[in-house]
Scaffold this motif. Structure first.
Motif, PDB file in Angstrom:
ATOM      1  N   ASP A  74      34.530   2.711  10.099  1.00 50.37           N
ATOM      2  CA  ASP A  74      35.416   1.680   9.650  1.00 50.37           C
ATOM      3  C   ASP A  74      36.049   2.013   8.320  1.00 50.37           C
ATOM      4  N   GLU A  75      36.205   3.150   8.118  1.00 52.14           N
ATOM      5  CA  GLU A  75      36.968   3.598   6.950  1.00 52.14           C
ATOM      6  C   GLU A  75      38.400   3.411   7.043  1.00 52.14           C
ATOM      7  N   ALA A  76      39.117   2.693   6.135  1.00 47.07           N
ATOM      8  CA  ALA A  76      40.646   2.565   6.291  1.00 47.07           C
ATOM      9  C   ALA A  76      41.463   3.632   5.888  1.00 47.07           C
ATOM     10  N   ILE A  77      42.167   4.110   6.740  1.00 48.10           N
ATOM     11  CA  ILE A  77      43.000   5.285   6.871  1.00 48.10           C
ATOM     12  C   ILE A  77      44.592   5.231   7.004  1.00 48.10           C
ATOM     13  N   GLY A  78      44.979   3.969   7.003  1.00 46.33           N
ATOM     14  CA  GLY A  78      46.459   3.685   7.197  1.00 46.33           C
ATOM     15  C   GLY A  78      46.659   2.330   7.411  1.00 46.33           C
ATOM     16  N   VAL A  79      47.943   2.100   7.545  1.00 49.24           N
ATOM     17  CA  VAL A  79      48.559   0.931   7.851  1.00 49.24           C
ATOM     18  C   VAL A  79      49.602   0.775   8.813  1.00 49.24           C
ATOM     19  N   GLY A  90      61.300  -4.967  12.883  1.00 47.36           N
ATOM     20  CA  GLY A  90      61.057  -3.578  12.239  1.00 47.36           C
ATOM     21  C   GLY A  90      59.724  -3.246  12.248  1.00 47.36           C
ATOM     22  N   MET A  91      59.221  -1.957  12.501  1.00 44.47           N
ATOM     23  CA  MET A  91      57.892  -1.704  12.246  1.00 44.47           C
ATOM     24  C   MET A  91      57.993  -0.485  11.369  1.00 44.47           C
ATOM     25  N   GLY A  92      56.805  -0.310  10.678  1.00 45.97           N
ATOM     26  CA  GLY A  92      56.361   0.599   9.709  1.00 45.97           C
ATOM     27  C   GLY A  92      55.041   1.200   9.914  1.00 45.97           C
ATOM     28  N   TYR A  93      54.686   2.256   9.372  1.00 46.55           N
ATOM     29  CA  TYR A  93      53.457   2.785   9.519  1.00 46.55           C
ATOM     30  C   TYR A  93      53.235   3.852   8.299  1.00 46.55           C
ATOM     31  N   ILE A  94      51.925   4.061   7.765  1.00 45.67           N
ATOM     32  CA  ILE A  94      51.589   5.115   7.112  1.00 45.67           C
ATOM     33  C   ILE A  94      50.269   5.469   7.367  1.00 45.67           C
ATOM     34  N   ILE A  95      49.878   6.939   7.374  1.00 47.24           N
ATOM     35  CA  ILE A  95      48.572   7.233   7.616  1.00 47.24           C
ATOM     36  C   ILE A  95      48.322   8.409   6.587  1.00 47.24           C
ATOM     37  N   ARG A  96      46.924   8.368   6.089  1.00 45.15           N
ATOM     38  CA  ARG A  96      46.384   9.173   5.241  1.00 45.15           C
ATOM     39  C   ARG A  96      46.328  10.611   5.709  1.00 45.15           C
ATOM     40  N   ARG A  97      46.869  11.445   4.628  1.00 45.73           N
ATOM     41  CA  ARG A  97      47.228  12.876   4.950  1.00 45.73           C
ATOM     42  C   ARG A  97      46.058  13.668   5.725  1.00 45.73           C
TER      43      ARG A  97
END
Length: 256
Positions: A74-79, A90-97
């Protein structure tokens, strides 16, 4: 955002509505320079900056935002989110490196796209991706988005413009269905020239264009093409005998 989106699950992920307890994990991502390289803002200096940015992403009534969490921990790693307030969704996304290169972005976006097309009723979705962000372009391609165009864009913290590539995906493409028949859509007019007879003027420019160079024909094509496709309305004005403004009429047959 009028209401929280539904919780979504995939093989490895749970896409949850945002909750303040996600902030510490998400700030690790938003404060990382390489992760924020292609984002509209600089890395966040503190958790308060991350909270403000997420609140801004959710402020439009039709915005939808999920926090991407690992199913096991359940760790949050992105949006992943729908922007809201745009003519085309429009869609956006970001993920931890430290989770790049594992197919997580594609997995999360597939779930969000299914929700957008099936639950929200979107007929299409766009992704705007920096032309040098090759990893994100590969994500778009794996999701069957197609390149539609390019546009210069300048973020507030930048000194010069960069080029964004616009990728689009129709609902019928997502579902693997044939393209439905869509009528041309009128979306704007531009006053170009005051004339007495619109039809005769258009015909004159058309005759001239046939004799001019290829460069001149390209220069006239927008107005002539708009006039030809808008002929019933244009000739109606000409028959009325009124002074009329020749309008460059723009139609968009595919929406892009």
């Amino acid at each position: 955002m009028d209401k929280q989106p539904d919780l979504l699950q995939t093989e490895r992920l749970v896409l949850r509505p945002f909750h303040p307890h996600h902030l510490p994990d998400l700030h690790k991502m938003y404060s990382d320079g390489p992760t924020m390289r292609f984002m509209p803002s600089l890395p966040h200096a503190n958790i308060a900056a991350t909270e403000r940015a997420l609140a801004d992403d959710m402020r439009h009534p039709d915005a939808q935002l999920w926090v991407i969490c690992l199913k096991e921990t359940d760790e949050a790693i992105g949006v992943v989110n729908y922007l809201g307030g745009t003519r085309i969704p429009g869609m956006g996304y970001i993920i931890r490196r430290d989770f790049w290169g594992q197919g997580i972005t594609v997995e999360a976006c597939r779930a969000a796209l299914g929700y957008g097309f099936d639950k929200l009723g979107h007929d299409r979705v766009e992704l705007w991706i920096d032309q040098t962000n090759f990893a994100s372009q590969r994500v778009a391609q794996k999701l069957n988005f197609r390149l539609k165009g390019r546009i210069p864009l300048k973020y507030a913290h930048e000194e010069k413009e960069h080029i964004m590539q616009i990728y689009g995906l129709w609902a019928h493409e997502w579902r693997g269905l044939p393209q439905p028949e869509r009528p041309a859509k009128f979306y704007r007019t531009e006053p170009v020239l005051l004339v007495h007879d619109v039809g005769e003027t258009a015909a004159l420019y058309h005759r001239l264009s046939l004799r001019r160079s290829t460069r001149a024909r390209r220069h006239l094509a927008g107005g002539l093409d708009g006039q030809r496709r808008g002929a019933p309305a244009v000739h109606g004005a000409a028959r009325a005998g009124a002074r009329a403004v020749w309008l460059c009429v723009h139609f968009c047959e595919s929406g892009y």
